[in-house]
Design a protein around this motif. Structure first.
Motif, PDB file in Angstrom:
ATOM      1  N   MET A 127       2.689   0.235   8.477  1.00  0.00           N
ATOM      2  CA  MET A 127       1.550  -0.540   8.975  1.00  0.00           C
ATOM      3  C   MET A 127       0.873  -1.038   7.706  1.00  0.00           C
ATOM      4  O   MET A 127       0.417  -0.244   6.870  1.00  0.00           O
ATOM      5  CB  MET A 127       0.621   0.340   9.810  1.00  0.00           C
ATOM      6  N   MET A 134      -1.570   4.542   1.895  1.00  0.00           N
ATOM      7  CA  MET A 134      -0.502   5.344   2.500  1.00  0.00           C
ATOM      8  C   MET A 134       0.856   4.974   1.906  1.00  0.00           C
ATOM      9  O   MET A 134       1.772   4.574   2.612  1.00  0.00           O
ATOM     10  CB  MET A 134      -0.522   5.134   4.013  1.00  0.00           C
ATOM     11  N   CYS A 184       3.896   4.217   4.709  1.00  0.00           N
ATOM     12  CA  CYS A 184       3.704   3.790   6.090  1.00  0.00           C
ATOM     13  C   CYS A 184       3.897   2.280   6.111  1.00  0.00           C
ATOM     14  O   CYS A 184       3.455   1.573   5.216  1.00  0.00           O
ATOM     15  CB  CYS A 184       2.306   4.153   6.562  1.00  0.00           C
ATOM     16  N   HIS A 206       2.670   6.587  12.816  1.00  0.00           N
ATOM     17  CA  HIS A 206       2.907   5.829  11.582  1.00  0.00           C
ATOM     18  C   HIS A 206       4.409   5.597  11.389  1.00  0.00           C
ATOM     19  O   HIS A 206       5.175   6.554  11.415  1.00  0.00           O
ATOM     20  CB  HIS A 206       2.381   6.602  10.363  1.00  0.00           C
ATOM     21  N   HIS A 241      -2.347   0.199   6.336  1.00  0.00           N
ATOM     22  CA  HIS A 241      -2.284   1.577   5.831  1.00  0.00           C
ATOM     23  C   HIS A 241      -1.588   1.622   4.476  1.00  0.00           C
ATOM     24  O   HIS A 241      -2.036   2.295   3.541  1.00  0.00           O
ATOM     25  CB  HIS A 241      -1.522   2.473   6.815  1.00  0.00           C
TER      26      HIS A 241
HETATM   27 CU   LIG Z   1       0.234   4.313   8.960  1.00  0.00          CU
END
Ligand SMILES: [Cu+2]
Length: 519
Positions: free
Chosen positions: A503, A511, A501, A428, A506
């Motif tokens: 991404m 996240m 994170c 991550h 996510h």
């Molecule tokens: Cu992530």
């Protein structure tokens, strides 16, 4: 699967048909002695991403994709009025079950974050500080219409992008991202390639329908039957775009170039090399120059990471050099994605417009040194995964959702070490707003024992960061089964920021966490 049929075949688009777009620099509305003022408007527009594909509807800052480049001087006070003139229904499928995206808020919300900026909290683009078209509706944390950036950073390559709660992945995928470059006199004195030989490259992946429209999945591979639309665990596109063109080429003179490479993808990592096997000279990381250049053959970039590199095409007249990507997706345990093994092509022409007098300086800039004993506090923060009520994977930080009370409250001016304890099978990219940090080390640990007893039992030596990471960072890869330690000083502003994170699938679920710098 139903959705798969409509998607364009990646290999149906001819590679290296279209020239790499050189991104335009945005002119300010006003430039005076004590400040500069810009207006940037988000609009829906049609663009051509490849000459074999019909036009694509995108959402772009100033109606272009990527957005125009904003260039500032280190220390320059800049005001920006970010405006939303987007339609009221989304271009892409919205999942109303993810945090902050329920039916009680307008479907289209935007807020702009300058990634890496040292900026007051009211102008940082907090996810709940969103606004709609014409500021008709605003989120609970909305504070002002015109953001103030004092640009207290050294020269570096930043980028601006959308950060609205619950739909960041969709807004950025629709096109809301651009470069924000900080320049300085000190950097100009280094005599690196400049002007038209200093080129930002935004790497992204997208999938298109045959009619040219953007494709983004309505459902994961295992569809959630209770929901019309569901967030996917990750998104990986079937074509690579650089500066908004699919597999472009760039004609280069036989001389040195500086490229500021940004991974602007939702979830895809890039592991880049040149097929000529030649060295690239990295001069900078996310937040500024390295102490000295390093010769490298490979660069790994997670979403939001940047690498500032110099490539020397001297004596390569007539050569065609391809930038290759062999990163697995998901990273690091997925399959190599052969459909997207190529990124772009450099075509070295024979004429040199001027003699190349630029240099790769032996010494660049001092990177701050933190001493571990200066750390006022250590925080142990887990990266977790579990299953939600629909049976979907959900990722968390510190085992808490976005709405849980603030638990990270560093004191202004103090230094902390964060232990990022990754209990998930993915790498991550962890991004902390406002500050830059150094990566101290990474170390394997026993995940099962941690899950059982909440004790870190290391299983290997402490591994220092890779040479490419030994500079100012704002996004760091936290690998599976490893504790990644980072060190940073919190300031110069206090107030509410976020860490998450990068991404985007996510980040949107769930996240991301607030943090507060307290006085
Ligand atoms: Cu992530």
């Amino acid at each position: 699967m139903l959705f798969g049929k409509r998607i364009q075949k990646a290999d149906s688009l001819t590679k290296y048909m279209d020239a790499l777009p050189i991104l335009q620099v945005l002119p300010p509305k006003y430039k005076g002695q004590d400040h500069t003022y810009y207006e940037v408007c988000m609009r829906e527009c049609k663009v051509s991403v490849h000459s074999e594909l019909p036009e694509t509807t995108i959402w772009g800052y100033e109606g272009v994709f990527p957005g125009p480049t904003i260039e500032v001087e280190s220390g320059e006070r800049v005001y920006i009025k970010w405006e939303n003139q987007l339609p009221s229904t989304h271009l892409l499928p919205v999942d109303f079950t993810v945090h902050g995206a329920h039916h009680d808020v307008p479907e289209v919300r935007t807020v702009v974050h300058v990634h890496g900026a040292v900026v007051e909290p009211e102008s940082d683009g907090y996810p709940d500080a969103w606004f709609t078209k014409g500021f008709q509706q605003v989120g609970v944390k909305f504070a002002k219409r015109i953001y103030q950036y004092d640009n207290l950073m050294n020269a570096c390559t930043l980028w601006y992008h959308d950060h609205a709660i619950g739909i960041t992945r969709l807004n950025i995928y629709a096109g809301l991202a651009g470069f924000f470059l900080v320049r300085s006199e000190r950097e100009r004195c280094l005599n690196m390639p400049s002007g038209k030989y200093d080129i930002p490259l935004m790497l992204q992946d997208r999938t298109f329908n045959p009619d040219g429209s953007l494709y983004y999945p309505m459902q994961p591979d295992d569809p959630i039957s209770e929901l019309k639309t569901s967030i996917v665990p990750e998104f990986f596109g079937k074509t690579i775009l650089v500066n908004g063109k699919v597999w472009p080429f760039l004609e280069v003179e036989p001389r040195k170039y500086r490229f500021r490479v940004l991974n602007g993808a939702n979830s895809r990592f890039f592991r880049l090399k040149l097929d000529s096997d030649q060295l690239m000279f990295q001069v900078g990381t996310d937040r500024g120059l390295l102490t000295q250049p390093i010769g490298i053959k490979e660069i790994i970039l997670a979403p939001a990471e940047r690498a500032d590199i110099i490539i020397d095409f001297t004596n390569l007249e007539g050569k065609r050099i391809t930038l290759i990507n062999d990163a697995p997706a998901p990273f690091p345990n997925g399959e190599p994605d052969n459909e997207v093994r190529e990124v772009m092509q450099f075509r070295v022409i024979s004429e040199l417009e001027y003699i190349d007098t630029s240099s790769i300086p032996a010494v660049l800039e001092q990177v701050p040194l933190y001493s571990k004993k200066d750390a006022f506090r250590k925080r142990f923060l887990t990266l977790d995964h579990s299953i939600d009520k629909y049976g979907r994977e959900i990722m968390l930080l510190d085992n808490q959702g976005w709405d849980a009370p603030i638990s990270e409250t560093p004191k202004l001016g103090t230094t902390e070490i964060w232990y990022l304890i990754n209990l998930t099978p993915d790498t991550h990219p962890i991004h902390i707003h406002l500050i830059d940090f150094l990566i101290l080390d990474r170390r394997k640990f026993d995940v099962d024992k941690y899950n059982r007893d909440k004790i870190i039992e290391y299983q290997g030596p402490s591994i220092p960061p890779e040479p490419q990471e030994r500079g100012r960072k704002d996004t760091a890869r936290a690998n599976p089964n490893e504790v990644t330690r980072i060190i940073m000083q919190f300031g110069p502003y206090s107030g509410l920021y976020v860490w998450h994170c990068h991404m985007l699938e996510h980040e949107d679920y769930e996240m991301m966490r607030p943090y507060m710098i307290i006085r």
